[in-house]
Scaffold this active site. Structure first.
Site, PDB file in Angstrom:
ATOM      1  N   LYS A 183      80.776 -23.766 -16.021  1.00 42.59           N
ATOM      2  CA  LYS A 183      81.222 -22.719 -16.936  1.00 42.59           C
ATOM      3  C   LYS A 183      80.130 -22.449 -17.960  1.00 42.59           C
ATOM      4  O   LYS A 183      79.784 -23.323 -18.754  1.00 42.59           O
ATOM      5  CB  LYS A 183      82.499 -23.105 -17.681  1.00 42.59           C
ATOM      6  N   GLU A 256      74.385 -33.955 -23.439  1.00 42.47           N
ATOM      7  CA  GLU A 256      73.154 -33.591 -24.158  1.00 42.47           C
ATOM      8  C   GLU A 256      73.605 -32.729 -25.321  1.00 42.47           C
ATOM      9  O   GLU A 256      73.999 -31.575 -25.148  1.00 42.47           O
ATOM     10  CB  GLU A 256      72.184 -32.845 -23.234  1.00 42.47           C
ATOM     11  N   CYS A 291      67.913 -27.626 -29.847  1.00 45.89           N
ATOM     12  CA  CYS A 291      68.255 -28.928 -30.417  1.00 45.89           C
ATOM     13  C   CYS A 291      67.032 -29.813 -30.578  1.00 45.89           C
ATOM     14  O   CYS A 291      67.108 -30.858 -31.230  1.00 45.89           O
ATOM     15  CB  CYS A 291      69.319 -29.621 -29.580  1.00 45.89           C
ATOM     16  N   GLU A 387      72.800 -29.863 -38.396  1.00 41.11           N
ATOM     17  CA  GLU A 387      72.005 -28.962 -37.566  1.00 41.11           C
ATOM     18  C   GLU A 387      72.248 -27.510 -37.983  1.00 41.11           C
ATOM     19  O   GLU A 387      73.369 -27.016 -37.918  1.00 41.11           O
ATOM     20  CB  GLU A 387      72.389 -29.158 -36.099  1.00 41.11           C
TER      21      GLU A 387
END
Length: 485
Positions: A183, A256, A291, A387
């Site tokens: 997906k 991840e 990231c 982040e």
């Protein structure tokens, strides 16, 4: 563009199930927005349980034969996939760039050729598996180690690198003999469906399937009882939710997740200006929506002023533009929510910090954000700890190696970082002690198919790329034969 269904309003995307483009049985659709304009340009299905069931049924049926194919047979098909990606790179580039706003020139140079290389690498890796030597470890018995595919794998991919992150997940899973239900992000499904069409012209039906949808669709993919393993690239929160869901029936999990990469710049760097330029590029590429981005600079206090001046100059001169701008390093942020998130961080900059350049949206059309450098931040500031995922580089100072390591490691993430120094011993000491899964020295962000990528702590577990990535999608079986008379 992929092959949408034309309607009187907007083109309509479809799922890819069992080797065919398929209308979503749910009958529901969402808007796909062009991030360069902020306007709708496509409708995408919001797949429901019936659609996800169909995809898993196709993958389970295909697993019976795909898992029994020899590594050489699978490798030959994956090599054909790589050739097909090269041959149809223009279509993939256009699908990805229209959906994400990435500059076409950057996509053509930096992503599509590498995607083909990943398939070629895993095609070869599938044929070179190594393990413990078979032998007699007990009298009258011979032991054999088998590396086997896990089964049907459910995968969820993000919006920052939709095509590349799909390839990182697909290639090792298929090379290992698994079949896949994937997906993509609801904001960037287009290139993944195009990729499925390309793979479908090479692979047996049902080996790779795509269901498009929202978070609820993702939860159905992750929680489906047919999946023997789930793998995602996404936020820490999403990873935790996946791990909780997978724990209910003990699925294997590959995560991840986010990052907050420290960039440790010592006072012995030979060319501070060149280092600053490289760091600015690594921090701002893809609008910082990476990231592993060089987003968190820690610079020695003795060279702070010189380095920050060079970093600010490099950032301020960075070109931001739409997909047709050949000079642009990066395009817009992906969506309105992400623009609001990045803007919020800048609105809340603490009084002890200073925005040296940028800090603002560009224009009022689309989701463009200026290249930004924020200096004077402290370790507990939210912009250091959390982040941002935007074109924002923060700067802190340190006094010595111990201080640098304490600040670098003092976040919940552990994905990647870099060390900049001319002292080889220092580079070894600091890189060894950085609590991050990938560490670069005097560079930041290069990837190669042969080397692993993956993090520690809240950045998840499991490896993408390399033979380690291949092994993550396999299970190990011990078979012992009685050979006595």
């Amino acid at each position: 563009m992929t092959t949408p269904v034309e309607t009187s309003e907007f083109p309509r995307l479809r799922n890819y199930i069992g080797g065919e483009l398929a209308e979503a049985k749910s009958g529901r659709f969402s808007d796909v927005i062009d991030p360069c304009t902020g306007e709708i340009y496509l409708k995408a299905p919001v797949s429901g349980a019936e659609d996800v069931d169909a995809a898993y049924a196709a993958a389970a049926a295909a697993f019976e034969s795909w898992s029994q194919a020899t590594p050489g047979e699978r490798a030959n098909l994956l090599l054909k996939v790589a050739d097909a990606i090269d041959a149809r790179a223009g279509e993939l580039n256009e699908a990805e760039c229209r959906n994400t706003g990435k500059p076409r020139a950057r996509m053509a140079e930096d992503e599509t050729p590498i995607a083909a290389d990943h398939f070629r690498f895993f095609a070869g890796a599938a044929r070179t598996l190594e393990g413990p030597t078979s032998g007699e470890f007990l009298a009258d018995h011979t032991s054999v180690i088998r590396h086997e595919p896990i089964g049907v794998v459910g995968q969820v991919t993000p919006w920052n690198y939709p095509m590349m992150m799909a390839v990182w997940k697909i290639a090792p899973a298929l090379a290992a003999g698994n079949t896949v239900v994937l997906k993509p992000s609801d904001t960037t499904p287009v290139s993944t469906v195009k990729l499925a069409e390309i793979l479908g012209e090479v692979l047996p039906k049902g080996v790779f399937n795509v269901v498009v949808g929202d978070r609820e669709t993702g939860a159905l993919v992750v929680g489906h009882p047919t999946a023997s393993m789930v793998a995602i690239t996404g936020s820490v929160g999403a990873g935790m939710a996946v791990a909780r869901s997978a724990a209910e029936d003990l699925k294997r999990v590959h995560l991840e997740l986010g990052g907050k990469a420290p960039v440790v710049v010592f006072d012995d760097v030979r060319d501070l200006k060149a280092a600053a330029e490289s760091i600015a590029t690594a921090g701002l590429y893809n609008a910082g929506q990476d990231c592993t981005a060089a987003c968190r600079v820690l610079v020695h206090e003795d060279v702070h002023d010189e380095f920050v001046a060079a970093l600010t100059e490099a950032a301020a001169s960075t070109v931001t533009g739409d997909l047709s701008d050949e000079d642009a390093l990066y395009g817009p942020l992906n969506n309105a929510d992400q623009l609001a998130r990045v803007t919020g961080f800048l609105d809340r900059v603490p009084g002890h910090a200073k925005v040296l350049t940028g800090g603002n949206r560009i224009g009022d059309r689309g989701y463009f954000f200026a290249p930004t450098v924020v200096d004077g931040l402290r370790q507990d500031d939210e912009m250091v700890q959390n982040e941002v995922f935007g074109p924002v580089i923060t700067v802190q100072t340190f006094s010595d190696e111990a201080d640098a390591l304490a600040k670098a490691n003092g976040v919940k993430y552990g994905l990647s970082g870099s060390v900049w120094t001319s002292d080889h011993g220092r580079a070894m000491r600091v890189s060894n002690r950085l609590d991050f899964g990938v560490v670069w020295v005097n560079t930041h962000i290069p990837f190669v198919s042969e080397m692993p990528h993956g993090g520690f702590k809240h950045s998840g577990y499991g490896k993408d790329l390399s033979v380690f990535g291949l092994h993550d999608y396999m299970r190990v079986k011990h078979v012992m034969h009685y050979i006595g008379e």
